[in-house]
Design a protein around this motif. Structure first.
Motif, short mmCIF file in Angstrom:
data_model
loop_
_atom_site.label_atom_id
_atom_site.label_comp_id
_atom_site.label_asym_id
_atom_site.label_seq_id
_atom_site.Cartn_x
_atom_site.Cartn_y
_atom_site.Cartn_z
N THR A 89 1.07 -1.36 0.11
CA THR A 89 -0.03 -0.05 0.22
C THR A 89 0.81 1.23 0.08
N ALA A 90 1.93 1.14 0.85
CA ALA A 90 2.93 2.21 0.88
C ALA A 90 3.51 2.69 -0.61
N ASP A 91 3.71 1.57 -1.12
CA ASP A 91 4.36 1.63 -2.37
C ASP A 91 3.67 2.13 -3.45
N GLU A 92 2.41 1.72 -3.21
CA GLU A 92 1.46 1.99 -4.24
C GLU A 92 1.14 3.55 -4.06
N GLN A 93 0.97 3.93 -2.71
CA GLN A 93 0.69 5.50 -2.65
C GLN A 93 1.88 6.23 -3.25
N GLN A 94 3.18 5.79 -2.95
CA GLN A 94 4.25 6.40 -3.66
C GLN A 94 4.32 6.42 -5.06
N GLU A 95 4.00 5.33 -5.62
CA GLU A 95 4.02 5.39 -6.95
C GLU A 95 3.11 6.46 -7.23
N ALA A 96 1.89 6.55 -6.98
CA ALA A 96 0.52 7.36 -7.19
C ALA A 96 1.12 8.83 -7.32
N GLU A 97 1.74 9.13 -6.04
CA GLU A 97 2.23 10.39 -5.80
C GLU A 97 3.45 10.85 -6.97
N GLU A 98 4.10 9.81 -7.23
CA GLU A 98 5.14 10.26 -8.19
C GLU A 98 4.68 10.43 -9.62
N ALA A 99 3.57 9.56 -9.89
CA ALA A 99 2.64 9.85 -10.96
C ALA A 99 2.05 10.94 -11.17
N ALA A 100 1.64 11.56 -10.00
CA ALA A 100 0.81 12.57 -10.01
C ALA A 100 1.95 13.67 -10.11
N ASP A 101 2.90 13.47 -9.53
CA ASP A 101 4.08 14.74 -9.67
C ASP A 101 4.33 14.66 -11.18
N ASP A 102 4.51 13.70 -11.91
CA ASP A 102 5.02 13.71 -13.31
C ASP A 102 3.96 14.09 -14.28
N HIS A 103 2.68 14.19 -13.73
CA HIS A 103 1.47 14.79 -14.71
C HIS A 103 1.23 16.13 -14.46
N GLN A 104 1.96 16.71 -13.39
CA GLN A 104 1.74 18.11 -13.14
C GLN A 104 2.42 19.09 -14.37
N PRO A 105 2.03 19.89 -14.67
CA PRO A 105 2.83 21.00 -15.65
C PRO A 105 3.70 21.74 -14.69
N LEU A 106 4.97 22.01 -15.33
CA LEU A 106 5.93 22.71 -14.66
C LEU A 106 5.79 24.18 -15.12
#
Length: 106
Positions: A89-106
């Motif tokens: 669950t922690a890995d999935e949350q971390q991956e989700a956060e990383e994926a969300a960070d990757d999709h945010q425009p800079l």
């Protein structure tokens, strides 16, 4: 006639060798019989149930110990599964956060 007492009769009636052997054989058989009766085996019926109870108690204790060991193993297995689930669950949350960070425009 004069009265005969025991000792006078014993003096007059001599004991033959055969009657002496016969009397000693009877005494020996009697003594052996008394020895068999006196030294005969004792029926230990009272001790056998006590031994059976002790064996039964030991068996029950062994069963309880094995059940406790099985329960401890099951608990350890459940803890491992919970830890794996939490890690996943922690890995999935971390991956989700990383994926969300990757999709945010800079």
């Amino acid at each position: 006639m004069s009265e005969r007492n025991y000792w006078q009769r014993m003096r007059r009636n001599k004991m033959s060798r055969r009657s002496l052997l016969r009397a000693s054989a009877r005494a020996g058989v009697g003594a052996a019989g008394l020895a068999l009766v006196g030294c005969g085996g004792d029926d230990d019926d009272d001790d056998q149930p006590a031994a059976a109870q002790v064996a039964q108690q030991q068996e029950q204790q062994a069963q309880q110990q094995s059940m406790q060991q099985e329960q401890a193993e099951q608990q350890a297995e459940q803890q491992v599964q919970q830890q794996q689930a939490q890690t996943a669950t922690a890995d999935e949350q971390q991956e989700a956060e990383e994926a969300a960070d990757d999709h945010q425009p800079l």
